[in-house]
Design a protein around this motif. Structure first.
Motif, PDB file in Angstrom:
ATOM      1  N   GLU A  94       9.051   1.763   2.134  1.00  0.00           N
ATOM      2  CA  GLU A  94       8.357   2.839   2.542  1.00  0.00           C
ATOM      3  C   GLU A  94       8.203   2.974   4.069  1.00  0.00           C
ATOM      4  OE1 GLU A  94       5.582   5.220   0.217  1.00  0.00           O
ATOM      5  OE2 GLU A  94       5.676   3.704  -1.230  1.00  0.00           O
ATOM      6  N   PRO A  95       7.952   1.801   4.752  1.00  0.00           N
ATOM      7  CA  PRO A  95       7.825   1.923   6.313  1.00  0.00           C
ATOM      8  C   PRO A  95       9.288   2.478   6.642  1.00  0.00           C
ATOM      9  CG  PRO A  95       6.531   0.050   5.487  1.00  0.00           C
ATOM     10  CD  PRO A  95       7.211   0.677   4.289  1.00  0.00           C
ATOM     11  N   CYS A 152      12.241   9.091   8.365  1.00  0.00           N
ATOM     12  CA  CYS A 152      11.702  10.629   8.280  1.00  0.00           C
ATOM     13  C   CYS A 152      11.244  11.139   9.590  1.00  0.00           C
ATOM     14  CB  CYS A 152      10.550  10.499   7.239  1.00  0.00           C
ATOM     15  SG  CYS A 152       9.672  12.047   6.992  1.00  0.00           S
ATOM     16  N   ALA A 153      10.864  10.372  10.539  1.00  0.00           N
ATOM     17  CA  ALA A 153      10.364  10.694  11.696  1.00  0.00           C
ATOM     18  C   ALA A 153      11.455  11.338  12.633  1.00  0.00           C
ATOM     19  CB  ALA A 153       9.760   9.596  12.633  1.00  0.00           C
ATOM     20  N   HIS A 154      12.819  10.964  12.534  1.00  0.00           N
ATOM     21  CA  HIS A 154      14.005  11.524  12.884  1.00  0.00           C
ATOM     22  C   HIS A 154      14.699  12.799  12.118  1.00  0.00           C
ATOM     23  CE1 HIS A 154      13.990   8.427  15.802  1.00  0.00           C
ATOM     24  NE2 HIS A 154      14.597   7.323  15.157  1.00  0.00           N
ATOM     25  N   ARG A 155      14.364  12.858  10.844  1.00  0.00           N
ATOM     26  CA  ARG A 155      14.919  13.963   9.917  1.00  0.00           C
ATOM     27  C   ARG A 155      14.252  14.716   9.455  1.00  0.00           C
ATOM     28  NH1 ARG A 155      18.616   8.845   7.140  1.00  0.00           N
ATOM     29  NH2 ARG A 155      19.757   8.140   9.185  1.00  0.00           N
ATOM     30  N   ILE A 156      12.809  14.900   9.459  1.00  0.00           N
ATOM     31  CA  ILE A 156      12.298  15.783   8.864  1.00  0.00           C
ATOM     32  C   ILE A 156      12.150  17.344   9.782  1.00  0.00           C
ATOM     33  CG2 ILE A 156      10.086  15.426  10.244  1.00  0.00           C
ATOM     34  CD1 ILE A 156       8.679  15.871   7.502  1.00  0.00           C
ATOM     35  N   THR A 157      12.167  18.458   8.631  1.00  0.00           N
ATOM     36  CA  THR A 157      12.208  19.547   9.416  1.00  0.00           C
ATOM     37  C   THR A 157      10.772  20.468   9.686  1.00  0.00           C
ATOM     38  OG1 THR A 157      12.136  20.706   7.280  1.00  0.00           O
ATOM     39  CG2 THR A 157      14.511  20.057   8.193  1.00  0.00           C
ATOM     40  N   LEU A 192      -3.003  10.513   8.292  1.00  0.00           N
ATOM     41  CA  LEU A 192      -3.210  11.464   9.543  1.00  0.00           C
ATOM     42  C   LEU A 192      -2.171  10.485  10.546  1.00  0.00           C
ATOM     43  CD1 LEU A 192      -3.670  14.075  11.059  1.00  0.00           C
ATOM     44  CD2 LEU A 192      -5.740  12.813  11.718  1.00  0.00           C
ATOM     45  N   ALA A 193      -2.247   9.435  10.680  1.00  0.00           N
ATOM     46  CA  ALA A 193      -1.570   8.654  11.810  1.00  0.00           C
ATOM     47  C   ALA A 193       0.076   8.726  11.417  1.00  0.00           C
ATOM     48  CB  ALA A 193      -2.186   7.142  11.630  1.00  0.00           C
ATOM     49  N   ILE A 194       0.395   8.488  10.066  1.00  0.00           N
ATOM     50  CA  ILE A 194       1.666   8.673   9.677  1.00  0.00           C
ATOM     51  C   ILE A 194       2.269   9.826  10.021  1.00  0.00           C
ATOM     52  CG2 ILE A 194       3.200   8.709   7.649  1.00  0.00           C
ATOM     53  CD1 ILE A 194       0.982   6.733   6.316  1.00  0.00           C
ATOM     54  N   VAL A 195       1.603  10.911   9.780  1.00  0.00           N
ATOM     55  CA  VAL A 195       1.878  12.351   9.812  1.00  0.00           C
ATOM     56  C   VAL A 195       2.164  12.520  11.571  1.00  0.00           C
ATOM     57  CG1 VAL A 195       1.528  14.807   9.668  1.00  0.00           C
ATOM     58  CG2 VAL A 195       1.271  13.343   7.569  1.00  0.00           C
ATOM     59  N   ALA A 203       6.460   4.167  15.644  1.00  0.00           N
ATOM     60  CA  ALA A 203       5.009   4.188  15.173  1.00  0.00           C
ATOM     61  C   ALA A 203       4.482   4.721  13.792  1.00  0.00           C
ATOM     62  CB  ALA A 203       4.438   5.389  16.005  1.00  0.00           C
ATOM     63  N   ALA A 204       5.778   5.558  13.362  1.00  0.00           N
ATOM     64  CA  ALA A 204       5.709   5.875  11.743  1.00  0.00           C
ATOM     65  C   ALA A 204       5.756   4.864  10.925  1.00  0.00           C
ATOM     66  CB  ALA A 204       6.836   7.086  11.596  1.00  0.00           C
ATOM     67  N   ARG A 205       6.659   3.859  11.228  1.00  0.00           N
ATOM     68  CA  ARG A 205       7.140   2.650  10.338  1.00  0.00           C
ATOM     69  C   ARG A 205       5.666   1.816  10.175  1.00  0.00           C
ATOM     70  NH1 ARG A 205      10.581   0.684  13.249  1.00  0.00           N
ATOM     71  NH2 ARG A 205      12.490   1.325  12.024  1.00  0.00           N
ATOM     72  N   GLN A 206       5.016   1.512  11.592  1.00  0.00           N
ATOM     73  CA  GLN A 206       3.849   0.865  11.811  1.00  0.00           C
ATOM     74  C   GLN A 206       2.868   1.286  10.865  1.00  0.00           C
ATOM     75  OE1 GLN A 206       3.761  -2.520  13.056  1.00  0.00           O
ATOM     76  NE2 GLN A 206       1.824  -2.326  11.454  1.00  0.00           N
ATOM     77  N   ALA A 207       2.615   2.690  11.003  1.00  0.00           N
ATOM     78  CA  ALA A 207       1.373   3.473  10.376  1.00  0.00           C
ATOM     79  C   ALA A 207       1.527   3.447   9.023  1.00  0.00           C
ATOM     80  CB  ALA A 207       1.395   4.802  10.931  1.00  0.00           C
ATOM     81  N   MET A 208       2.784   3.551   8.267  1.00  0.00           N
ATOM     82  CA  MET A 208       2.892   3.395   6.937  1.00  0.00           C
ATOM     83  C   MET A 208       2.724   1.962   6.464  1.00  0.00           C
ATOM     84  SD  MET A 208       3.475   4.609   4.077  1.00  0.00           S
ATOM     85  CE  MET A 208       4.733   6.157   4.114  1.00  0.00           C
ATOM     86  N   ARG A 209       3.111   1.096   7.269  1.00  0.00           N
ATOM     87  CA  ARG A 209       2.953  -0.378   6.831  1.00  0.00           C
ATOM     88  C   ARG A 209       1.390  -0.717   6.949  1.00  0.00           C
ATOM     89  NH1 ARG A 209       6.160  -2.837  10.361  1.00  0.00           N
ATOM     90  NH2 ARG A 209       7.730  -3.091   8.677  1.00  0.00           N
ATOM     91  N   ASP A 210       0.663  -0.283   8.055  1.00  0.00           N
ATOM     92  CA  ASP A 210      -0.840  -0.346   7.907  1.00  0.00           C
ATOM     93  C   ASP A 210      -1.598   0.169   6.845  1.00  0.00           C
ATOM     94  OD1 ASP A 210      -0.644  -1.727  10.401  1.00  0.00           O
ATOM     95  OD2 ASP A 210      -1.088  -0.037  11.367  1.00  0.00           O
TER      96      ASP A 210
END
Length: 244
Positions: A101-102, A108-113, A193-196, A206-213
């Motif tokens: 998931e990370p 997702c950070a690169h591809r989300i609309t 919220l940090a992930i989003v 940052a998205a990878r780390q937030a999901m891992r945390d």
């Protein structure tokens, strides 16, 4: 919900309540639009709009000529997941989620609309506002599922779908529910919220780390709950290494 008329939103809330009640869980299929319109005494247009909203939230899916179904379309991994469930445990699944998931969040950070980002924020808020364990599980699952879908990587999505199917085991769901309380839900919301926010900024690392945390927090809570509540027999089923 924004964008829906009052009657359509009322139907959406009524359908959502019935989904949460488990009324349609056995067959996995909702009644027809006409049947729902008769049940709620509204026009079919309002039912259709309500189902559109629930589909956008990842809670139902539709197949032309077949109807509306709970959750997401069946994945070929479903049968495999059913077999694996009896050969693994909840902590192994969390370890696998930490691997997968990370990276999904980073992609997702690169591809989300923009529309998908708005949906993700909505799901995050719904999970935070959920009033019971079943609703919390429902919205949390939808939140993580949307991130996986927005990564737009079919092999990773299939791996995620396999884990998602395994972790839907009713007993495992109950264990996760026991590992949640008011304080932990507040922490989860902060982590979501940090992930989003990282995804919204397009910051993959940052998205990878937030999901891992976030998953690491849930992993530790699950370990604690299993160690505290599981019997010797349950411990063998849920986690072979609860002392690690």
């Amino acid at each position: 919900m924004m964008g829906l008329s009052a009657p359509s939103n009322r139907v959406r809330e009524q359908v959502l309540a019935l989904i949460k009640s488990g009324e349609w869980a056995a067959q996995g299929k909702l009644p027809t639009e006409r049947a729902l319109a008769d049940r709620f005494d509204v026009g079919r247009r309002h039912v259709r709009q309500a189902l559109d909203a629930l589909e956008n939230e990842g809670l139902v899916w539709r197949k032309q000529g077949k109807g509306t179904f709970l959750g997401q379309p069946a994945d070929p991994m479903g049968d495999l997941a059913a077999k694996i469930t009896g050969e693994t445990n909840a902590l192994e699944v969390m370890e696998a989620r930490l691997c997968i998931e990370p990276e999904l969040a980073a992609l997702c950070a690169h591809r989300i609309t923009d529309d998908e980002l708005a949906r993700l924020r909505h799901l995050m808020q719904r999970q935070f506002e959920a009033g019971d364990a079943q609703a919390t599980e429902l919205w949390d699952g939808a939140f993580h599922r949307l991130i996986a879908q927005c990564a737009r990587n079919r092999p990773l999505l299939t791996a995620f779908a396999l884990l998602d199917k395994i972790r839907s085991n009713a007993t495992w769901v109950s264990i996760r529910a026991k590992a949640r309380d008011g304080a932990s839900l507040a922490v989860t919301h902060s982590e979501h919220l940090a992930i989003v926010d990282a995804i919204a900024l397009g910051h993959a690392d940052a998205a990878r780390q937030a999901m891992r945390d976030h998953l690491d927090t849930r992993f530790k809570a699950l370990q604690g709950e299993i160690a505290a509540l599981a019997s010797a027999e349950d411990r063998k089923f849920f986690a072979a290494d609860v002392d690690t």
